[in-house]
Motif scaffolding. Structure first.
Motif, mmCIF file in Angstrom:
data_model
loop_
_atom_site.group_PDB
_atom_site.id
_atom_site.type_symbol
_atom_site.label_atom_id
_atom_site.label_comp_id
_atom_site.label_asym_id
_atom_site.label_seq_id
_atom_site.Cartn_x
_atom_site.Cartn_y
_atom_site.Cartn_z
ATOM 1 N N VAL A 11 -36.857 -88.821 -10.870
ATOM 2 C CA VAL A 11 -38.266 -88.838 -10.489
ATOM 3 C C VAL A 11 -38.936 -90.025 -11.165
ATOM 4 C CG1 VAL A 11 -38.439 -86.335 -10.150
ATOM 5 C CG2 VAL A 11 -39.023 -87.313 -12.353
ATOM 6 N N ARG A 12 -39.987 -90.513 -10.541
ATOM 7 C CA ARG A 12 -40.803 -91.569 -11.133
ATOM 8 C C ARG A 12 -42.031 -90.901 -11.744
ATOM 9 N NH1 ARG A 12 -40.426 -96.749 -10.219
ATOM 10 N NH2 ARG A 12 -39.405 -96.455 -8.200
ATOM 11 N N ARG A 52 -41.002 -82.174 -12.828
ATOM 12 C CA ARG A 52 -40.878 -82.046 -11.367
ATOM 13 C C ARG A 52 -42.245 -82.091 -10.693
ATOM 14 N NH1 ARG A 52 -37.809 -77.399 -12.919
ATOM 15 N NH2 ARG A 52 -35.626 -77.985 -13.194
ATOM 16 N N GLY A 55 -43.965 -85.724 -11.398
ATOM 17 C CA GLY A 55 -43.206 -86.888 -10.943
ATOM 18 C C GLY A 55 -43.073 -86.936 -9.434
ATOM 19 N N THR A 56 -42.722 -88.106 -8.964
ATOM 20 C CA THR A 56 -42.439 -88.321 -7.550
ATOM 21 C C THR A 56 -40.928 -88.469 -7.399
ATOM 22 O OG1 THR A 56 -44.527 -89.501 -7.311
ATOM 23 C CG2 THR A 56 -42.881 -89.823 -5.568
ATOM 24 N N PRO A 57 -40.289 -87.551 -6.670
ATOM 25 C CA PRO A 57 -38.829 -87.630 -6.535
ATOM 26 C C PRO A 57 -38.393 -88.923 -5.843
ATOM 27 C CG PRO A 57 -39.666 -85.539 -5.679
ATOM 28 C CD PRO A 57 -40.851 -86.416 -5.957
#
Length: 92
Positions: A11-12, A52, A55-57
């Motif tokens: 994730v970002r 999760r 974040g951006t997957p």
């Protein structure tokens, strides 16, 4: 920052989320040090859930270098202990 949860993917995460994550990381570090298994399970779950959620997957086919690697949700307290630094899992 690119974060990998072992066994799940990447994730970002924006740097602005790290103060919140560091609070959970500090809690987890204390629980590992005292051997508080119940607290450890709860806090590890909360830390991974926060990563999760915040974040951006990244796509499954993306393979970017992870700047931070977090344990799998089912990691043992000994496995997490081996991953810890003096700052915990997440550097300050």
């Amino acid at each position: 920052m690119i974060v990998r949860i072992m066994g799940e993917g990447q994730v970002r995460l924006a740097d602005s989320h790290f103060p919140e994550l560091n609070k959970l990381d500090d809690e987890l570090l204390a629980e590992v040090e005292t051997g508080d298994l119940e607290g450890f399970r709860r806090t590890l779950g909360a830390l991974l859930a926060a990563v999760r959620k915040l974040g951006t997957p990244l796509p499954d086919d993306a393979l970017e270098p992870s700047e931070l690697i977090l344990p799998a949700p089912d990691a043992t307290i000994d496995e997490v202990r081996a991953m810890l630094t003096e700052d915990g899992l997440i550097p300050d």
